[in-house]
Design a protein around this motif. Structure first.
Motif, PDB file in Angstrom:
ATOM      1  N   ARG A  91       0.832  -1.207   0.000  1.00  0.00           N
ATOM      2  CA  ARG A  91       0.000   0.000   0.000  1.00  0.00           C
ATOM      3  C   ARG A  91       0.866   1.256   0.000  1.00  0.00           C
ATOM      4  N   ALA A  92       1.945   1.249   0.794  1.00  0.00           N
ATOM      5  CA  ALA A  92       2.820   2.429   0.862  1.00  0.00           C
ATOM      6  C   ALA A  92       3.505   2.659  -0.484  1.00  0.00           C
ATOM      7  N   HIS A  93       3.929   1.563  -1.111  1.00  0.00           N
ATOM      8  CA  HIS A  93       4.604   1.661  -2.401  1.00  0.00           C
ATOM      9  C   HIS A  93       3.666   2.266  -3.449  1.00  0.00           C
ATOM     10  N   LEU A  94       2.458   1.740  -3.515  1.00  0.00           N
ATOM     11  CA  LEU A  94       1.485   2.215  -4.508  1.00  0.00           C
ATOM     12  C   LEU A  94       1.041   3.643  -4.203  1.00  0.00           C
ATOM     13  N   SER A  95       0.893   3.966  -2.902  1.00  0.00           N
ATOM     14  CA  SER A  95       0.458   5.314  -2.527  1.00  0.00           C
ATOM     15  C   SER A  95       1.504   6.347  -2.933  1.00  0.00           C
ATOM     16  N   ALA A  96       2.779   6.004  -2.740  1.00  0.00           N
ATOM     17  CA  ALA A  96       3.844   6.938  -3.113  1.00  0.00           C
ATOM     18  C   ALA A  96       3.846   7.170  -4.621  1.00  0.00           C
ATOM     19  N   LEU A  97       3.662   6.082  -5.361  1.00  0.00           N
ATOM     20  CA  LEU A  97       3.616   6.210  -6.830  1.00  0.00           C
ATOM     21  C   LEU A  97       2.417   7.033  -7.277  1.00  0.00           C
ATOM     22  N   ALA A  98       1.266   6.797  -6.639  1.00  0.00           N
ATOM     23  CA  ALA A  98       0.049   7.537  -6.989  1.00  0.00           C
ATOM     24  C   ALA A  98       0.259   9.025  -6.721  1.00  0.00           C
ATOM     25  N   ALA A  99       0.843   9.339  -5.555  1.00  0.00           N
ATOM     26  CA  ALA A  99       1.043  10.746  -5.185  1.00  0.00           C
ATOM     27  C   ALA A  99       1.983  11.444  -6.164  1.00  0.00           C
ATOM     28  N   SER A 100       3.077  10.756  -6.530  1.00  0.00           N
ATOM     29  CA  SER A 100       4.062  11.421  -7.385  1.00  0.00           C
ATOM     30  C   SER A 100       3.603  11.503  -8.831  1.00  0.00           C
ATOM     31  N   ASN A 101       2.542  10.775  -9.180  1.00  0.00           N
ATOM     32  CA  ASN A 101       2.041  10.825 -10.555  1.00  0.00           C
ATOM     33  C   ASN A 101       0.660  11.476 -10.646  1.00  0.00           C
ATOM     34  N   ASP A 102       0.260  12.169  -9.554  1.00  0.00           N
ATOM     35  CA  ASP A 102      -1.002  12.899  -9.603  1.00  0.00           C
ATOM     36  C   ASP A 102      -2.202  11.999  -9.822  1.00  0.00           C
ATOM     37  N   LEU A 103      -2.145  10.790  -9.275  1.00  0.00           N
ATOM     38  CA  LEU A 103      -3.265   9.856  -9.419  1.00  0.00           C
ATOM     39  C   LEU A 103      -4.060   9.857  -8.123  1.00  0.00           C
ATOM     40  N   PRO A 104      -5.382   9.677  -8.221  1.00  0.00           N
ATOM     41  CA  PRO A 104      -6.192   9.677  -6.995  1.00  0.00           C
ATOM     42  C   PRO A 104      -5.829   8.491  -6.097  1.00  0.00           C
ATOM     43  N   GLY A 105      -5.843   8.714  -4.786  1.00  0.00           N
ATOM     44  CA  GLY A 105      -5.519   7.661  -3.824  1.00  0.00           C
ATOM     45  C   GLY A 105      -6.461   6.473  -3.932  1.00  0.00           C
ATOM     46  N   SER A 106      -7.672   6.705  -4.436  1.00  0.00           N
ATOM     47  CA  SER A 106      -8.648   5.619  -4.551  1.00  0.00           C
ATOM     48  C   SER A 106      -8.170   4.525  -5.508  1.00  0.00           C
ATOM     49  N   ARG A 107      -7.303   4.883  -6.447  1.00  0.00           N
ATOM     50  CA  ARG A 107      -6.766   3.890  -7.386  1.00  0.00           C
ATOM     51  C   ARG A 107      -5.963   2.818  -6.644  1.00  0.00           C
ATOM     52  N   VAL A 108      -5.327   3.213  -5.541  1.00  0.00           N
ATOM     53  CA  VAL A 108      -4.486   2.264  -4.803  1.00  0.00           C
ATOM     54  C   VAL A 108      -5.322   1.093  -4.313  1.00  0.00           C
ATOM     55  N   GLU A 109      -6.465   1.396  -3.673  1.00  0.00           N
ATOM     56  CA  GLU A 109      -7.313   0.316  -3.154  1.00  0.00           C
ATOM     57  C   GLU A 109      -7.911  -0.497  -4.307  1.00  0.00           C
ATOM     58  N   GLN A 110      -8.233   0.196  -5.399  1.00  0.00           N
ATOM     59  CA  GLN A 110      -8.789  -0.521  -6.558  1.00  0.00           C
ATOM     60  C   GLN A 110      -7.808  -1.563  -7.089  1.00  0.00           C
ATOM     61  N   VAL A 111      -6.553  -1.138  -7.318  1.00  0.00           N
ATOM     62  CA  VAL A 111      -5.607  -2.096  -7.915  1.00  0.00           C
ATOM     63  C   VAL A 111      -5.209  -3.175  -6.908  1.00  0.00           C
ATOM     64  N   LEU A 112      -5.176  -2.833  -5.618  1.00  0.00           N
ATOM     65  CA  LEU A 112      -4.891  -3.864  -4.611  1.00  0.00           C
ATOM     66  C   LEU A 112      -5.954  -4.957  -4.678  1.00  0.00           C
ATOM     67  N   ARG A 113      -7.197  -4.538  -4.866  1.00  0.00           N
ATOM     68  CA  ARG A 113      -8.293  -5.501  -4.981  1.00  0.00           C
ATOM     69  C   ARG A 113      -8.149  -6.327  -6.266  1.00  0.00           C
ATOM     70  N   THR A 114      -7.875  -5.632  -7.373  1.00  0.00           N
ATOM     71  CA  THR A 114      -7.755  -6.328  -8.665  1.00  0.00           C
ATOM     72  C   THR A 114      -6.702  -7.440  -8.601  1.00  0.00           C
ATOM     73  N   VAL A 115      -5.580  -7.169  -7.922  1.00  0.00           N
ATOM     74  CA  VAL A 115      -4.512  -8.175  -7.917  1.00  0.00           C
ATOM     75  C   VAL A 115      -4.594  -9.094  -6.701  1.00  0.00           C
ATOM     76  N   GLY A 116      -5.595  -8.895  -5.862  1.00  0.00           N
ATOM     77  CA  GLY A 116      -5.784  -9.787  -4.717  1.00  0.00           C
ATOM     78  C   GLY A 116      -4.791  -9.575  -3.592  1.00  0.00           C
ATOM     79  N   LEU A 117      -4.350  -8.331  -3.400  1.00  0.00           N
ATOM     80  CA  LEU A 117      -3.388  -8.058  -2.322  1.00  0.00           C
ATOM     81  C   LEU A 117      -3.982  -7.202  -1.197  1.00  0.00           C
ATOM     82  N   SER A 118      -5.301  -7.005  -1.189  1.00  0.00           N
ATOM     83  CA  SER A 118      -5.899  -6.140  -0.157  1.00  0.00           C
ATOM     84  C   SER A 118      -5.542  -6.621   1.248  1.00  0.00           C
ATOM     85  N   GLU A 119      -5.633  -7.925   1.469  1.00  0.00           N
ATOM     86  CA  GLU A 119      -5.377  -8.486   2.799  1.00  0.00           C
ATOM     87  C   GLU A 119      -3.930  -8.292   3.231  1.00  0.00           C
TER      88      GLU A 119
END
Ligand code: ADP
Ligand code: MG
Length: 241
Positions: A91-119
């Motif tokens: 989550r920290a890795h994806l959040s940092a990437l999202a922040a530095s690329n002007d992407l909404p934080g909501s994308r992080v939870e979406q992709v975590l779900r898509t790849v099955g890493l939410s847990e």
């Protein structure tokens, strides 16, 4: 769309990618098939601007990678699973990437779900299995919701469940209308995943075909692949990955 125009790369005296001209279309999974050392990874690095061609060009939607305004939102790539800070959580890795690329934080939870890493999202990436690192790599590739995806041998090291998961994911992404370009040295795997095939050997284009076309002949898929590539294989070059 990805377009390669006479793409060429030499290392020392040796040609790794040899005047490769290909168009990779949206809406289908295109398998990039060739034996080890045939130039697949070098081609993908050039598409992503990580290696400079000696001649020719690689264009994404008509533009070289270096000129893309929003690279993460245009093309997602999985080249090397495990290229993460081991102390950071997914989550920290994806959040940092999202922040530095002007992407909404909501994308992080979406992709975590898509790849099955939410847990497992709060666990340090250093503790992840190879399969989980591949999933995190795919999450990074999907973060910007790009229309073009490049994956270099994503199946390597995955267990059967992971292989099936990645296969279904790629087919779904193509069905969404995305351009999906995925490399492999295994015809059997590509036959299950890809629709179109770009076959290379020693950096040269050997065939642009479809799995259906290749399977329609009298030979087995393995024999057809061997026939296509054997004329071009330089066994002194084998051993690279
Ligand atoms: N950084 C490099 N320096 C020198 N030779 C390289 C380098 N990267 C790749 N090569 C060579 O280029 C050829 C193609 O390699 P590569 O693109 O990794 O093939 P593949 O991904 O199809 O296995 C091989 O002969 C390999 O040894
Ligand atoms: Mg490779």
């Amino acid at each position: 769309m990805i377009e390669l125009r006479e793409l060429t790369k030499r290392y020392g005296g040796r040609v790794a990618v040899d005047a490769l001209s290909v168009r990779v279309q949206p809406g289908v999974v295109t398998g990039f098939l060739g034996p080890n050392g045939s130039g697949k990874s070098t081609t993908m690095r050039m598409i992503l601007g990580l290696d400079a061609p000696d001649h020719g060009a690689a264009l994404i939607g008509g533009v070289p990678y270096a000129d893309l305004n929003r690279p993460l939102q245009t093309v997602g790539a999985l080249l090397d699973a495990g290229a993460f800070h081991p102390g950071r959580s997914a989550r920290a890795h994806l959040s940092a990437l999202a922040a530095s690329n002007d992407l909404p934080g909501s994308r992080v939870e979406q992709v975590l779900r898509t790849v099955g890493l939410s847990e497992a999202a709060t666990r340090r990436a250093g503790t992840y299995s190879l399969g989980m690192r591949q999933r995190l790599g795919v999450a990074v590739a999907l973060l910007g919701d790009p229309a073009v995806l490049l994956l270099d041998e994503p199946v390597n090291g995955l267990d059967p469940e992971g292989i099936r998961w990645i296969r279904d994911l790629l087919r779904g992404l193509a069905a969404d209308g995305r351009t999906v370009f995925v490399s492999s040295h295994l015809i059997a795997e590509m036959a299950l995943t890809a629709d179109r095939l770009v076959v290379i050997g020693r950096g040269r284009l050997l065939a642009e075909t479809t799995v259906a076309e290749l399977a329609a002949g009298d030979e087995s898929l393995e024999d057809a692949f061997f026939r296509l590539t054997s004329q071009a294989t330089d066994y002194r070059g084998v051993g690279a990955s």
